[in-house]
Scaffold this active site. Structure first.
Site, PDB file in Angstrom:
ATOM      1  N   CYS A  23       0.842  -1.243   0.103  1.00  0.00           N
ATOM      2  CA  CYS A  23      -0.006   0.019  -0.002  1.00  0.00           C
ATOM      3  C   CYS A  23       0.822   1.162  -0.025  1.00  0.00           C
ATOM      4  O   CYS A  23       1.926   1.218   0.107  1.00  0.00           O
ATOM      5  CB  CYS A  23      -0.943  -0.094   1.197  1.00  0.00           C
ATOM      6  SG  CYS A  23      -2.029  -1.290   1.433  1.00  0.00           S
ATOM      7  N   GLU A  41       0.511   3.630   2.210  1.00  0.00           N
ATOM      8  CA  GLU A  41       1.015   3.880   3.569  1.00  0.00           C
ATOM      9  C   GLU A  41       2.283   3.011   3.837  1.00  0.00           C
ATOM     10  O   GLU A  41       3.111   3.894   4.664  1.00  0.00           O
ATOM     11  CB  GLU A  41      -0.068   3.533   4.491  1.00  0.00           C
ATOM     12  CG  GLU A  41      -1.455   4.428   4.260  1.00  0.00           C
ATOM     13  CD  GLU A  41      -2.434   3.510   3.278  1.00  0.00           C
ATOM     14  OE1 GLU A  41      -3.476   3.934   3.759  1.00  0.00           O
ATOM     15  OE2 GLU A  41      -1.996   2.793   2.356  1.00  0.00           O
ATOM     16  N   CYS A  61      -6.049   0.131   5.423  1.00  0.00           N
ATOM     17  CA  CYS A  61      -6.260  -1.385   5.525  1.00  0.00           C
ATOM     18  C   CYS A  61      -5.598  -1.965   6.803  1.00  0.00           C
ATOM     19  O   CYS A  61      -4.895  -1.184   7.623  1.00  0.00           O
ATOM     20  CB  CYS A  61      -5.746  -2.086   4.354  1.00  0.00           C
ATOM     21  SG  CYS A  61      -4.051  -2.444   4.133  1.00  0.00           S
ATOM     22  N   CYS A  80      -1.926  -2.076   7.134  1.00  0.00           N
ATOM     23  CA  CYS A  80      -1.053  -0.755   7.282  1.00  0.00           C
ATOM     24  C   CYS A  80      -1.380  -0.236   8.777  1.00  0.00           C
ATOM     25  O   CYS A  80      -0.583   0.327   9.195  1.00  0.00           O
ATOM     26  CB  CYS A  80      -1.692   0.193   6.319  1.00  0.00           C
ATOM     27  SG  CYS A  80      -1.045  -0.031   4.785  1.00  0.00           S
TER      28      CYS A  80
END
Length: 127
Positions: free
Chosen positions: A54, A56, A87, A90
């Site tokens: 991701c 992040e 998510c 993360c």
């Protein structure tokens, strides 16, 4: 720094593109503000075999590379400009980088800000 400024920084790194037959990148951008006032950005990398990560994660990796670990604000923005909550992976990842990251403010939708701790209500370290 305001979430509006972080939003603009996260949106600025979005650049959806195909990397190969099996990978795409840049559809989501993220920005993390640290306790020292630095901002780190990143984009998602999506792969056919789920080994991508991701936006992040990418921003957090840049932060760690620069020698920092404490996040005070974070935001992720989709290619269409909508704000995305992090998510579960993360949330957990960033919570483990610094014990104080559970206090980080996270914008999860327009006009909705919660702490990382609120996103992890049954944190395994607190049970």
């Amino acid at each position: 720094m305001t979430f509006e400024e972080l939003y603009k920084m996260a949106k600025a790194v979005i650049n959806p593109r195909k990397l190969s037959d099996d990978a795409e990148a840049g559809g989501v951008g993220a920005a993390l503000l640290t306790d020292t006032g630095n901002v780190y950005t990143g984009v998602c990398i999506d792969t056919a075999c789920s080994m991508g990560f991701c936006a992040e994660h990418a921003a957090a990796a840049a932060m760690i590379t620069a020698g920092e670990s404490r996040v005070v604000k974070m935001i992720a923005v989709d290619w269409d400009g909508s704000i995305l909550p992090p998510c579960g992976r993360c949330r957990e990842f960033i919570s483990q980088l610094n014990d104080d990251n559970l206090d980080a403010e996270v914008m999860v939708a327009a006009n909705t800000i919660v702490t990382l701790d609120q996103l992890l209500p049954y944190n395994w370290r607190k049970l």
